[in-house]
Design a protein around this motif. Structure first.
Motif, PDB file in Angstrom:
ATOM      1  N   HIS A 100     -53.440  41.064-124.454  1.00 39.18           N
ATOM      2  CA  HIS A 100     -53.298  39.884-125.451  1.00 39.18           C
ATOM      3  C   HIS A 100     -54.419  39.592-126.139  1.00 39.18           C
ATOM      4  CE1 HIS A 100     -49.124  37.916-123.803  1.00 39.18           C
ATOM      5  NE2 HIS A 100     -49.180  39.166-124.061  1.00 39.18           N
ATOM      6  N   LYS A 101     -55.566  40.511-126.347  1.00 43.96           N
ATOM      7  CA  LYS A 101     -56.641  40.387-127.040  1.00 43.96           C
ATOM      8  C   LYS A 101     -56.241  41.025-128.416  1.00 43.96           C
ATOM      9  CE  LYS A 101     -60.266  39.764-123.616  1.00 43.96           C
ATOM     10  NZ  LYS A 101     -59.429  39.391-122.735  1.00 43.96           N
ATOM     11  N   TYR A 102     -55.436  40.471-129.089  1.00 47.11           N
ATOM     12  CA  TYR A 102     -54.796  40.825-130.299  1.00 47.11           C
ATOM     13  C   TYR A 102     -55.993  40.985-131.357  1.00 47.11           C
ATOM     14  CZ  TYR A 102     -50.474  39.683-127.791  1.00 47.11           C
ATOM     15  OH  TYR A 102     -49.515  39.716-127.118  1.00 47.11           O
ATOM     16  N   LEU A 103     -55.747  41.903-132.415  1.00 44.66           N
ATOM     17  CA  LEU A 103     -56.609  41.914-133.421  1.00 44.66           C
ATOM     18  C   LEU A 103     -55.895  41.271-134.809  1.00 44.66           C
ATOM     19  CD1 LEU A 103     -58.165  45.451-133.277  1.00 44.66           C
ATOM     20  CD2 LEU A 103     -58.692  43.617-132.332  1.00 44.66           C
ATOM     21  N   SER A 104     -56.595  40.809-135.678  1.00 48.24           N
ATOM     22  CA  SER A 104     -55.889  40.277-136.817  1.00 48.24           C
ATOM     23  C   SER A 104     -55.612  41.470-137.654  1.00 48.24           C
ATOM     24  CB  SER A 104     -56.631  39.112-137.779  1.00 48.24           C
ATOM     25  OG  SER A 104     -57.989  39.896-138.238  1.00 48.24           O
ATOM     26  N   ALA A 105     -55.001  41.176-138.726  1.00 50.04           N
ATOM     27  CA  ALA A 105     -54.298  42.297-139.648  1.00 50.04           C
ATOM     28  C   ALA A 105     -56.029  42.847-140.426  1.00 50.04           C
ATOM     29  CB  ALA A 105     -53.678  41.773-140.835  1.00 50.04           C
ATOM     30  N   SER A 106     -56.594  42.115-140.566  1.00 50.75           N
ATOM     31  CA  SER A 106     -58.104  42.736-141.158  1.00 50.75           C
ATOM     32  C   SER A 106     -58.786  43.306-140.009  1.00 50.75           C
ATOM     33  CB  SER A 106     -58.833  41.586-141.786  1.00 50.75           C
ATOM     34  OG  SER A 106     -59.262  40.290-140.860  1.00 50.75           O
ATOM     35  N   GLN A 107     -58.747  42.719-139.113  1.00 51.39           N
ATOM     36  CA  GLN A 107     -59.652  43.411-137.831  1.00 51.39           C
ATOM     37  C   GLN A 107     -58.871  44.856-137.450  1.00 51.39           C
ATOM     38  OE1 GLN A 107     -59.013  40.413-135.084  1.00 51.39           O
ATOM     39  NE2 GLN A 107     -61.362  39.637-135.097  1.00 51.39           N
ATOM     40  N   TYR A 108     -57.592  44.544-137.573  1.00 52.80           N
ATOM     41  CA  TYR A 108     -57.068  46.200-137.458  1.00 52.80           C
ATOM     42  C   TYR A 108     -57.431  47.021-138.410  1.00 52.80           C
ATOM     43  CZ  TYR A 108     -53.485  49.847-137.600  1.00 52.80           C
ATOM     44  OH  TYR A 108     -53.104  50.851-137.769  1.00 52.80           O
ATOM     45  N   GLN A 109     -57.320  46.634-139.495  1.00 50.23           N
ATOM     46  CA  GLN A 109     -57.669  47.450-140.711  1.00 50.23           C
ATOM     47  C   GLN A 109     -59.219  47.966-140.543  1.00 50.23           C
ATOM     48  OE1 GLN A 109     -56.028  48.683-142.989  1.00 50.23           O
ATOM     49  NE2 GLN A 109     -57.504  49.978-143.871  1.00 50.23           N
ATOM     50  N   ALA A 110     -60.214  47.029-140.115  1.00 49.46           N
ATOM     51  CA  ALA A 110     -61.589  47.728-139.961  1.00 49.46           C
ATOM     52  C   ALA A 110     -61.883  48.426-138.805  1.00 49.46           C
ATOM     53  CB  ALA A 110     -62.431  46.449-139.643  1.00 49.46           C
ATOM     54  N   ARG A 111     -60.814  48.292-137.851  1.00 53.07           N
ATOM     55  CA  ARG A 111     -61.275  48.982-136.727  1.00 53.07           C
ATOM     56  C   ARG A 111     -60.404  50.370-136.739  1.00 53.07           C
ATOM     57  NH1 ARG A 111     -61.612  46.833-130.591  1.00 53.07           N
ATOM     58  NH2 ARG A 111     -62.124  48.594-129.433  1.00 53.07           N
ATOM     59  N   PHE A 112     -59.288  50.587-137.061  1.00 55.35           N
ATOM     60  CA  PHE A 112     -58.491  51.630-137.082  1.00 55.35           C
ATOM     61  C   PHE A 112     -57.669  52.195-138.160  1.00 55.35           C
ATOM     62  CE2 PHE A 112     -57.913  49.490-132.622  1.00 55.35           C
ATOM     63  CZ  PHE A 112     -58.364  50.269-131.803  1.00 55.35           C
ATOM     64  N   GLY A 113     -57.555  51.067-139.419  1.00 53.10           N
ATOM     65  CA  GLY A 113     -56.809  51.533-140.434  1.00 53.10           C
ATOM     66  C   GLY A 113     -57.306  52.630-141.418  1.00 53.10           C
ATOM     67  N   THR A 114     -56.657  53.128-142.124  1.00 52.44           N
ATOM     68  CA  THR A 114     -57.029  54.250-142.884  1.00 52.44           C
ATOM     69  C   THR A 114     -57.992  53.759-143.989  1.00 52.44           C
ATOM     70  OG1 THR A 114     -54.681  55.119-142.853  1.00 52.44           O
ATOM     71  CG2 THR A 114     -56.279  56.010-144.660  1.00 52.44           C
ATOM     72  N   GLN A 375     -45.069  45.497-144.856  1.00 54.83           N
ATOM     73  CA  GLN A 375     -45.642  44.317-145.440  1.00 54.83           C
ATOM     74  C   GLN A 375     -45.985  43.289-144.332  1.00 54.83           C
ATOM     75  OE1 GLN A 375     -42.146  43.549-148.011  1.00 54.83           O
ATOM     76  NE2 GLN A 375     -43.488  44.026-149.762  1.00 54.83           N
ATOM     77  N   ILE A 376     -45.134  43.327-143.334  1.00 62.72           N
ATOM     78  CA  ILE A 376     -45.283  42.272-142.176  1.00 62.72           C
ATOM     79  C   ILE A 376     -46.510  42.434-141.327  1.00 62.72           C
ATOM     80  CG2 ILE A 376     -44.288  41.481-140.073  1.00 62.72           C
ATOM     81  CD1 ILE A 376     -41.463  42.058-141.373  1.00 62.72           C
ATOM     82  N   VAL A 377     -46.763  43.488-141.107  1.00 66.49           N
ATOM     83  CA  VAL A 377     -47.733  44.121-140.244  1.00 66.49           C
ATOM     84  C   VAL A 377     -49.245  43.802-140.968  1.00 66.49           C
ATOM     85  CG1 VAL A 377     -46.754  45.552-138.499  1.00 66.49           C
ATOM     86  CG2 VAL A 377     -47.717  46.317-140.370  1.00 66.49           C
ATOM     87  N   ASP A 378     -49.022  44.130-142.376  1.00 68.97           N
ATOM     88  CA  ASP A 378     -50.355  44.081-142.974  1.00 68.97           C
ATOM     89  C   ASP A 378     -50.865  42.806-143.472  1.00 68.97           C
ATOM     90  OD1 ASP A 378     -50.561  46.953-143.183  1.00 68.97           O
ATOM     91  OD2 ASP A 378     -49.787  47.091-145.230  1.00 68.97           O
ATOM     92  N   MET A 413     -47.150  50.422-133.971  1.00 79.36           N
ATOM     93  CA  MET A 413     -48.216  50.367-133.192  1.00 79.36           C
ATOM     94  C   MET A 413     -49.126  49.276-133.756  1.00 79.36           C
ATOM     95  SD  MET A 413     -49.448  54.039-131.298  1.00 79.36           S
ATOM     96  CE  MET A 413     -49.050  55.133-132.927  1.00 79.36           C
ATOM     97  N   GLN A 414     -49.133  49.260-135.117  1.00 83.62           N
ATOM     98  CA  GLN A 414     -50.115  48.334-135.672  1.00 83.62           C
ATOM     99  C   GLN A 414     -49.666  46.842-135.350  1.00 83.62           C
ATOM    100  OE1 GLN A 414     -50.743  48.907-140.216  1.00 83.62           O
ATOM    101  NE2 GLN A 414     -51.298  46.697-140.255  1.00 83.62           N
ATOM    102  N   GLY A 415     -48.107  46.791-135.250  1.00 84.44           N
ATOM    103  CA  GLY A 415     -47.572  45.445-134.816  1.00 84.44           C
ATOM    104  C   GLY A 415     -47.900  45.213-133.588  1.00 84.44           C
ATOM    105  N   ALA A 416     -47.834  45.924-132.528  1.00 84.66           N
ATOM    106  CA  ALA A 416     -48.473  45.780-131.023  1.00 84.66           C
ATOM    107  C   ALA A 416     -49.817  45.338-131.050  1.00 84.66           C
ATOM    108  CB  ALA A 416     -48.197  46.817-130.231  1.00 84.66           C
ATOM    109  N   ILE A 417     -50.753  45.889-132.073  1.00 82.13           N
ATOM    110  CA  ILE A 417     -52.047  45.546-131.778  1.00 82.13           C
ATOM    111  C   ILE A 417     -52.365  44.199-132.419  1.00 82.13           C
ATOM    112  CG2 ILE A 417     -54.398  46.137-132.868  1.00 82.13           C
ATOM    113  CD1 ILE A 417     -53.485  49.079-132.461  1.00 82.13           C
ATOM    114  N   GLU A 418     -51.530  43.640-133.152  1.00 78.85           N
ATOM    115  CA  GLU A 418     -51.742  42.562-133.837  1.00 78.85           C
ATOM    116  C   GLU A 418     -50.840  41.492-133.202  1.00 78.85           C
ATOM    117  OE1 GLU A 418     -50.759  42.513-138.133  1.00 78.85           O
ATOM    118  OE2 GLU A 418     -52.143  44.233-138.374  1.00 78.85           O
ATOM    119  N   GLY A 419     -50.140  41.678-132.058  1.00 75.97           N
ATOM    120  CA  GLY A 419     -49.412  40.772-131.290  1.00 75.97           C
ATOM    121  C   GLY A 419     -47.945  40.449-132.016  1.00 75.97           C
ATOM    122  N   ILE A 420     -47.430  41.342-132.737  1.00 75.79           N
ATOM    123  CA  ILE A 420     -46.055  41.224-133.355  1.00 75.79           C
ATOM    124  C   ILE A 420     -45.135  41.664-132.397  1.00 75.79           C
ATOM    125  CG2 ILE A 420     -44.688  41.438-135.521  1.00 75.79           C
ATOM    126  CD1 ILE A 420     -47.461  41.475-136.824  1.00 75.79           C
TER     127      ILE A 420
END
Length: 681
Positions: A100-114, A375-378, A413-420
């Motif tokens: 449950h240590k979710y990342l925000s959409a921007s944190q996901y992008q910074a850490r894993f995103g293209t 759109q939802i996960v972004d 998977m992006q949704g899972a990382i963001e807690g969706i």
């Protein structure tokens, strides 16, 4: 006389054009969004899974003319693909330090995103190859060019193939991409011109008539209490209320009439969510197209049922009607309207204070329904997503490509990382046996589990038949599977079996390996046995994960604008079902759970669902309860006392409800303990 069930929609697809995906059994196996490529030389990397199953040598009509215009899509890999998958698993698994240590959409992008550099590198390669970049974002790059340019860029050949009298273009083999950009590419898609479409997972209607909502609820008659129903009568407003004394006994007793359709209050009571509203939670619903009357109909219906209407800002709508297309393959907005209404109204019934955000894809094609999920996960615009659509994997007229699979995996998977939490319904044709009417209608070629519900990053919601009693209590649950019987034609002849009609989807996947959370819960025998009886060498993903009421004969009343019996257009009520009822019911229940737990998001729910298996929060549907011996009568709609046919419960054909986890109902159905056990998830 055959039963008058013309209004009951056969399963979840309408017409042969509503195909989705097919592949040869064993073509590929995936445990997640694995990179589809394998090295061949230092200079190139091979991307497999490009050639559709229907692109056979006998169907080959030669190479596409070099000047033919071709569009294609490059799906982009994350900058740390392996790290992304590992984090998605860790953040979703109880007991893990990252749980449950979710990342925000921007944190996901910074850490894993293209990265911008990855996008730029792939764009430069595409342009240098002569292709024109039409659009680009962090998920994909869409390009166009001639067939010759496309073939040269991807290192493959494009051929024409004749399929059922039509000609389609497809790759004749694998793609070969330069090693310099291959690590930035997840997969190559859209090279086939055969439409890859999804269809609604239900919205099955068993009534023959509608009537206007007038504000005064109709009654069943002087001998029965008020029933919120305006279709065929007589019917039962709660299970077993109205008994058919005019027809011969079946199963040793007189049958109750079928239900009129449950009200929101009955469903809330059955699942123990009375007094909880889902306040503070946003549930997204993704369907194709959109109806301009969704909100007004939902509000009219809610008031009719004594529930609160949506408040200003509580219902959000994201769709672009000017861009809707492909009505021929998808049925258009009219065919999707009941699905959209049942999704919105079922969520609102279970969580009347939750915000509902409706997203409408521009068509029912895979790529167009993926866009709203992206759109939802972004934007992290929702806490929970309900998707009531899908299709067969092995079809007589379609193909699930590696590109489609991998693109969905990445987004999930992006949704899972963001807690969706992202839920999909499992379908309404059992194991899609092609020898059944609904399996043939679904263009299924072999008994199978559907997709995307079998994706390991999806919570697959299956179906039950649920008997709710006079006081809102659950009398019994059984797996949803409907047998149709005809009444005796002569004295003493007895009821005659007509056919298996439909049932909740499920089964063991032929393409996805068993995810970590199912180990130790799903038996080895079930995990290695496909619905057609084929044994696999390793354990595979099995669905559903969890089940809720779906049977249209124990269905839900919805309100929608329709043509009324007098020929006018107005808001009427009808009973509907399908696993497209189960999925939004579960989404609403999860919204209530988040509220009870102080607003803490659930995220990808499967690891917690399986971790709590056997703790008493689910009712284990065993297939041996009273529902498997129950029958209900459907009255004729001609105003007489004749019984048109009867329905038998609990027969899901190749899927069987057993003690413990099973492929008909998963871990079972949430009971009244479920909501309050969410504290501390």
């Amino acid at each position: 006389m055959a039963p008058d069930i013309s209004r009951a929609r056969r399963g979840r697809r309408v017409g042969a054009a509503s195909l989705a995906v097919a592949a040869l059994a064993g073509t590929f196996v995936a445990s997640g969004a694995a990179h589809a490529a394998t090295s061949t030389t230092a200079a190139s990397v091979t991307f497999g899974g490009m050639q559709p199953a229907w692109a056979t040598a006998s169907a080959d009509r030669g190479q596409v003319a070099s000047g033919t215009a071709v569009t294609s899509t490059i799906y982009l890999a994350a900058k740390d693909q392996a790290g992304m998958e590992a984090y998605a698993e860790a953040v979703s698994t109880p007991g893990n330090a990252l749980y449950h240590k979710y990342l925000s959409a921007s944190q996901y992008q910074a850490r894993f995103g293209t990265t911008a550099a990855q996008i730029s590198a792939v764009e430069s390669w595409l342009r240098s190859s002569g292709l024109k970049v039409a659009s680009a974002n962090s998920h994909e790059i869409q390009v166009s060019g001639s067939a010759a340019q496309t073939e040269s860029t991807y290192g493959l050949s494009l051929h024409n193939y004749s399929v059922k009298g039509k000609t389609y273009r497809a790759p004749a083999g694998s793609a070969h991409l330069p090693a310099a950009v291959a690590a930035d590419v997840l997969s190559v898609g859209s090279l086939s011109t055969m439409p890859l479409t999804m269809a609604p997972a239900g919205a099955i209607n068993t009534t023959a008539t509608e009537d206007a909502i007038t504000g005064a609820k109709p009654t069943m008659g002087t001998t029965r209490d008020g029933a919120t129903y305006v279709g065929q009568e007589p019917c039962s407003s709660y299970y077993g209320q109205a008994v058919d004394t005019t027809a011969p006994a079946q199963g040793g007793k007189e049958n109750p009439y079928v239900l009129c359709g449950y009200s929101p209050q009955q469903l809330r009571s059955a699942y123990g969510v009375d007094g909880v509203t889902g306040k503070g939670v946003t549930v997204a619903i993704v369907d194709a197209y959109g109806s301009s009357d969704i909100l007004s109909d939902a509000n009219t219906y809610a008031k009719y049922q004594g529930d609160p209407a949506f408040k200003p800002g509580q219902f959000l709508d994201t769709e672009t009607p000017a861009d809707f297309y492909d009505y021929a393959d998808c049925g258009g907005p009219a065919d999707w309207s009941p699905e959209e209404h049942i999704d919105v109204e079922a969520v609102h019934a279970m969580a009347p204070a939750a915000t509902v955000h409706y997203y409408g894809g521009n068509s029912c094609q895979n790529a167009d329904l993926l866009v709203p999920l992206q759109q939802i996960v972004d934007t992290h615009s929702a806490d929970i997503v309900s998707d009531s659509w899908g299709s067969v994997v092995f079809s007589s007229a379609g193909n699930l490509t590696a590109a489609d699979k991998d693109a969905y995996d990445q987004t999930l998977m992006q949704g899972a990382i963001e807690g969706i939490e992202i839920n999909f319904s499992t379908g309404d044709c059992g194991a899609e046996d092609p020898t059944t009417g609904c399996g043939a209608n679904d263009t299924s070629t072999v008994p199978q589990a559907d997709w995307p519900d079998t994706d390991p990053w999806v919570t697959a919601v299956g179906g039950t038949s649920t008997a709710i009693g006079k006081h809102g209590n659950v009398l019994w649950d059984t797996s949803w599977g409907t047998d149709i019987y005809l009444p005796p034609t002569t004295a003493g002849s007895g009821w005659s079996y007509l056919e298996w009609y439909f049932g909740g989807g499920g089964g063991t996947s032929a393409i996805f390996s068993q995810p970590w959370y199912q180990r130790g819960v799903v038996s080895k025998t079930l995990a290695t046995t496909l619905p057609d009886g084929t044994r696999t060498t390793s354990a595979m993903r099995t669905v559903p994960d969890v089940s809720m009421d779906a049977d249209p004969y124990t269905g839900f009343l919805i309100g929608l604008t329709t043509t009324l019996p007098d020929g006018t257009t107005g808001v009427g009520v009808e009973d509907y079902g399908g696993t497209s009822l189960a999925s939004p019911l579960f989404a609403g229940l999860q919204a209530d759970a988040i509220q009870v737990d102080g607003g803490r998001r659930i995220g990808f729910a499967n690891p917690a669902i399986y971790a709590e298996y056997g703790t008493g929060v689910y009712t284990d549907v065993t297939g041996k309860g009273p529902g498997t011996k129950a029958y209900n009568d459907m009255p004729a709609d001609d105003g007489t006392d004749a019984t048109n046919y009867s329905v038998g419960f609990g027969d899901d054909q190749l899927l069987t409800a057993t003690p413990g986890y099973d492929d008909a109902t998963g871990v079972g159905t949430p009971n009244t303990n479920y909501l309050w056990a969410r504290l501390g998830w």
